[in-house]
Design a protein around this motif. Structure first.
Motif, short mmCIF file in Angstrom:
data_model
loop_
_atom_site.label_atom_id
_atom_site.label_comp_id
_atom_site.label_asym_id
_atom_site.label_seq_id
_atom_site.Cartn_x
_atom_site.Cartn_y
_atom_site.Cartn_z
N ASP A 178 0.83 -1.20 0.00
CA ASP A 178 0.00 0.00 0.00
C ASP A 178 0.87 1.25 0.00
O ASP A 178 1.62 1.50 0.95
CB ASP A 178 -0.91 0.04 1.24
N VAL A 179 0.78 2.02 -1.05
CA VAL A 179 1.39 3.35 -1.11
C VAL A 179 0.30 4.28 -1.65
O VAL A 179 -0.38 3.95 -2.62
CB VAL A 179 2.63 3.38 -2.02
N ARG A 180 0.13 5.45 -1.04
CA ARG A 180 -1.01 6.30 -1.34
C ARG A 180 -0.55 7.73 -1.59
O ARG A 180 0.26 8.27 -0.84
CB ARG A 180 -2.01 6.28 -0.18
N ILE A 181 -1.09 8.34 -2.63
CA ILE A 181 -0.84 9.75 -2.91
C ILE A 181 -2.19 10.43 -3.10
O ILE A 181 -2.91 10.15 -4.06
CB ILE A 181 0.03 9.93 -4.17
N PRO A 182 -2.59 11.32 -2.17
CA PRO A 182 -3.90 11.98 -2.27
C PRO A 182 -4.04 12.81 -3.54
O PRO A 182 -3.07 13.43 -4.00
CB PRO A 182 -3.95 12.87 -1.02
N VAL A 183 -5.22 12.80 -4.12
CA VAL A 183 -5.52 13.62 -5.29
C VAL A 183 -6.83 14.35 -5.05
O VAL A 183 -7.69 13.89 -4.28
CB VAL A 183 -5.62 12.78 -6.58
N THR A 184 -6.99 15.50 -5.70
CA THR A 184 -8.24 16.26 -5.63
C THR A 184 -8.59 16.73 -7.03
O THR A 184 -7.74 16.85 -7.91
CB THR A 184 -8.12 17.47 -4.70
N ASP A 570 6.53 9.87 5.67
CA ASP A 570 6.70 8.85 4.64
C ASP A 570 5.52 8.80 3.67
O ASP A 570 5.07 7.74 3.27
CB ASP A 570 6.91 7.48 5.28
N GLY A 571 5.02 9.98 3.33
CA GLY A 571 3.97 10.03 2.32
C GLY A 571 2.65 9.46 2.76
O GLY A 571 1.97 8.79 2.00
N SER A 572 2.26 9.70 4.01
CA SER A 572 0.97 9.27 4.57
C SER A 572 0.90 7.79 4.86
O SER A 572 -0.17 7.26 5.13
CB SER A 572 -0.21 9.66 3.65
N GLN A 573 2.04 7.10 4.85
CA GLN A 573 2.00 5.67 5.19
C GLN A 573 1.85 5.48 6.69
O GLN A 573 1.12 4.60 7.14
CB GLN A 573 3.28 4.99 4.70
N THR A 574 2.54 6.26 7.48
CA THR A 574 2.42 6.22 8.94
C THR A 574 2.31 7.64 9.46
O THR A 574 2.79 8.59 8.83
CB THR A 574 3.64 5.53 9.59
N TRP A 575 1.69 7.77 10.62
CA TRP A 575 1.46 9.08 11.24
C TRP A 575 1.83 9.02 12.71
O TRP A 575 1.71 7.97 13.34
CB TRP A 575 -0.03 9.48 11.12
N ALA A 613 -8.12 16.26 5.60
CA ALA A 613 -7.33 15.64 4.55
C ALA A 613 -5.87 16.04 4.73
O ALA A 613 -5.57 17.17 5.11
CB ALA A 613 -7.84 16.07 3.19
N PRO A 614 -4.94 15.12 4.48
CA PRO A 614 -3.53 15.48 4.63
C PRO A 614 -3.12 16.59 3.67
O PRO A 614 -3.59 16.65 2.53
CB PRO A 614 -2.80 14.17 4.28
N VAL A 615 -2.28 17.48 4.15
CA VAL A 615 -1.72 18.54 3.30
C VAL A 615 -0.22 18.39 3.27
O VAL A 615 0.39 17.86 4.21
CB VAL A 615 -2.12 19.94 3.80
N THR A 616 0.38 18.82 2.19
CA THR A 616 1.81 18.63 1.97
C THR A 616 2.55 19.95 2.15
O THR A 616 2.12 20.99 1.64
CB THR A 616 2.08 18.08 0.57
N LEU A 617 3.65 19.89 2.86
CA LEU A 617 4.54 21.04 3.02
C LEU A 617 5.70 20.88 2.05
O LEU A 617 6.42 19.88 2.08
CB LEU A 617 5.06 21.11 4.46
N THR A 618 5.86 21.86 1.19
CA THR A 618 7.00 21.90 0.27
C THR A 618 7.96 22.96 0.76
O THR A 618 7.58 24.13 0.92
CB THR A 618 6.54 22.22 -1.16
N VAL A 619 9.20 22.56 1.02
CA VAL A 619 10.22 23.48 1.53
C VAL A 619 11.34 23.58 0.50
O VAL A 619 11.94 22.56 0.13
CB VAL A 619 10.78 23.02 2.89
#
Length: 740
Positions: A178-184, A570-575, A613-619
């Protein structure tokens, strides 16, 4: 149907391949289409995003935001996947870590022309070729899928969705793939309120028993006074306390159930006061007090503090129902099938009408009607209050002589009639509009006109020799407009009909409900609870290292929900939860190590848990500044630096980067030291290796293109999806009001 592991699916409409046994589910045949590696297949210009799997797999999606709800082509690449098990690539409902992503887009395509999903298997797998694509070297793949916002039981406007990889039907319980990447999709950008319920849907309404009152004998009827806010209870004796006279009209404090006063005496047939039960409450008096019926033919009135009721004794037969009259000082009274309007001061009938049959009624003064139920004959009669004549009659199917209740919704004029284990709903003209079926006997209904809710008390028959009975009743709540459930059903243990019918009182707004159990001699006070519903959610952020970040999330619920912020590295795999992050606003200073981290807020109360919903931080690197940590190692052009040195973040801190407890792999590939630019960023579509892991990639083509392998697009096998638990029937869109 789940194919036997190692047995390819087959089906009608497809010839069998020589030397291969095919399963019956291959009716969804696959259409192959060649796509050259490195081709740009998404019209969306969004930045590609990557995620890391539990076994180090790297998944990258070419576009994840602003997708066309009607359909969009996206490119999905991966590397580091196992060579011993197959996977599906699809758009699915994201149910969180360690929970199967399901349902997924891509149903049973009978034409074989769908491209909603892809099936990828190890080289030499029996399904390779006609049905599935093989992995490339190093467990790589590079495929195209077509996704849309809704279809095949999935609605991404209603639930969080991700492009995922997951084990195929032969290992459907394996979560390591299972690897997940949220989309909207367009119009459904990150930051939309609502959130996703974890254990119950966000905004779920339920009622919780918070107190039991036993201070009013055997309760027969209830009224919560609209002005004084006092709870009036008509009561009789409890059979097992015969040595104590508990009859009368009680006035209770609705918060704690303490009796403020009790009216025990009322005028009898001779006018002399006598101890009397209070059978049915007609309605409130202005300011305080009620009008009520006391056995057998008494009509009285009293308020808190009175020592006795004032009243009159009617001639004729026993009063079977009572309601407010058309003028001050009058009441409507049913004495069997006879309906009369009488003056409360004298007991004189100003007008009367004898109907074909019946014993109870409901008055709708706003629309000038009385609805009179004849359960024995299965009829509902409409009486015009102006002419005091029957203007129409309607069928009450399935009554079988078992009387329930007759009540009118004051907001709409709809008539709710309880018969046996059903509630028949008629509109204000008498047209049948709905039948609500319960497992118990329908005994009373009450309405919250302001909230548009109808409450129904169902009582068990009480005869445990009947398999249909279990001694427990039920409280149900409906939207009084469309009759859909507006709250979770609540069990009422011990509430059965052997010693009387239950009754209800609802506080305006529906926050508090009172329900009686005559058999137990108690009144239960219920309060409304609502699971957290997100009203403000964070959105993706892009900042430079050293800048302040503020993420905001808010939710409403009853009781008021608490909040905890969580981070995934790790890309929403674990929290994991961030220490001390318990306020609606999470603030911290961005570091290079946090590039690609995901954040979400989790709201909890007694009813349930809801997450944003998870949000991504880009640095990005500060100009001329931060190199991403001092412990990253030197790196070189062949390793990419980041793969061996990481980002240099070791150990925890309090700024929300979630990096304590170990070294984080460099998400950007540039934070691990002096590695060359050829391997530092890692193109996700047509460039080098995905992410910054190997540093060996170039910009001349994708990982499969470098080997000369042609990438082909195939559909995900419908039978395999069914076997893997990916398909469900389409469901109705969940209501997302504050009540349901």
């Amino acid at each position: 149907m789940t194919p036997t592991p190692g047995t390819p699916p087959t089906g009608p409409g497809r010839p069998r391949r020589p030397g291969r046994r095919l399963g019956a589910a291959a009716v969804a045949a696959l259409l192959l289409a060649a796509v050259p590696a490195g081709a740009a297949v998404s019209a969306d210009a969004a930045t590609p995003k990557s995620a890391t799997g539990p076994q180090g797999q790297k998944l990258t999606v070419s576009a994840t935001t602003g997708l066309d709800p009607a359909g969009a082509k996206i490119r999905v690449t991966g590397e580091g996947y196992g060579t011993t098990s197959g996977i599906y690539v699809a758009l699915c409902k994201d149910n969180g870590a360690n929970r199967v992503p399901s349902p997924c887009l891509g149903g049973a395509d009978m034409s074989g022309g769908s491209k909603n999903s892809q099936w990828i298997v190890p080289k030499g797998d029996p399904y390779e070729g006609e049905l599935a694509l093989p992995f490339g070297p190093g467990g790589t793949f590079d495929v195209e899928i077509e996704i849309r916002s809704e279809g095949d039981g999935l609605d991404c406007a209603d639930v969080p969705c991700s492009v995922v990889t997951r084990a195929d039907h032969r290992a459907s319980g394996d979560r390591t793939q299972d690897v997940r990447i949220p989309v909207t999709f367009a119009g459904q950008e990150p930051g939309e309120p609502g959130g996703e319920g974890v254990d119950v849907p966000a905004g779920t309404v339920s009622y919780k028993p918070v107190a039991v009152f036993t201070s009013a004998g055997k309760p027969l009827d209830l009224l919560l006074h609209p002005d004084s806010k006092k709870l009036y209870v008509g009561a009789d004796n409890i059979p097992d306390t015969a040595d104590t006279d508990e009859r009368g009209l009680y006035v209770l404090n609705p918060e704690d159930g303490k009796a403020e006063s009790r009216i025990t005496d009322a005028p009898g047939s001779t006018g002399a006061l006598r101890a009397s039960a209070a059978a049915r409450i007609s309605g409130p008096l202005p300011g305080d007090g009620v009008v009520y019926n006391y056995p057998l033919r008494g009509v009285g009135s009293a308020k808190a503090g009175d020592t006795a009721a004032t009243g009159v004794w009617l001639a004729g037969s026993t009063i079977t129902d009572i309601a407010p009259g058309t003028a001050p000082g009058t009441v409507l009274v049913a004495q069997g099938a006879k309906l009369s309007e009488i003056e409360r001061a004298t007991g004189t009938a100003t007008r009367s009408l004898t109907l074909p049959g019946g014993t109870q009624f409901a008055a709708d003064h706003a629309r000038g009607a009385v609805w009179f139920s004849d359960f024995a004959a299965g009829k509902l009669h409409r009486v015009d209050l102006a002419s005091f004549a029957v203007t129409a009659s309607f069928d009450l199917p399935g009554t079988d002589s078992i009387a329930g209740f007759t009540e009118v919704d004051p907001a709409s004029g709809a008539v709710w009639v309880g018969v046996n284990r059903s509630v028949l709903v008629f509109d204000a003209t008498g047209k049948p509009v709905k039948t609500l079926v319960g497992k118990d006997l329908a005994r009373d209904a009450a309405f919250d006109a302001a909230g548009g809710r109808a409450f129904v008390a169902w009582q068990d028959g009480g005869d445990l020799s009947d398999p249909a009975n279990d001694n427990n009743g039920t409280l149900t709540v409906y939207d009084s407009t469309d009759f859909t459930p507006a709250a979770k059903d609540l069990s009422l243990p011990g509430n059965q009909t052997q010693l009387g019918a239950a009754s209800l009182a609802v506080e305006p707004g529906g926050a508090t409900v009172f329900v009686t159990s005559p058999a137990e001699g108690k009144i239960t006070r219920l309060t409304r609870q609502v699971s957290p519903l997100v009203t403000q959610a964070p959105a993706d952020r892009s900042v430079r290292a050293g800048e302040e970040v503020a993420l905001t999330a808010r939710a409403e619920g009853t009781p008021e929900p608490s909040v905890r912020w969580q981070v995934s590295t790790d890309g929403s795999q674990t929290w994991r939860e961030l220490d001390g992050a318990t306020e609606p606003v999470l603030t911290f200073t961005a570091k290079s190590a946090q590039d690609g981290y995901r954040y979400r807020a989790e709201f909890r109360n007694d009813v349930g848990t809801t997450r944003t919903a998870p949000v991504t931080l880009t640095v990005t690197e500060a100009t001329g500044g931060d190199t991403g940590g001092g412990n990253g190692g030197s790196g070189d052009s062949t390793t990419g630096g980041a793969a061996t040195g990481g980002d240099g973040s070791t150990g925890g801190d309090s700024d929300g980067d979630g990096s304590d407890g170990g070294t984080s792999t460099g998400a950007s590939g540039s934070s691990g030291g002096s590695g060359s630019s050829a391997g530092s960023s890692g193109s996700t579509v047509g460039g080098g290796s995905v992410g910054g892991n190997t540093g060996a990639g170039t910009t001349s083509g994708g990982s499969l293109a470098a080997t000369g392998i042609t990438v082909i697009s195939v559909t995900l096998l419908a039978a395999a999806l069914l076997g893997g638990g990916l398909l469900i029937h389409r469901r109705a869109r969940r209501r997302t009001s504050g009540l349901a």
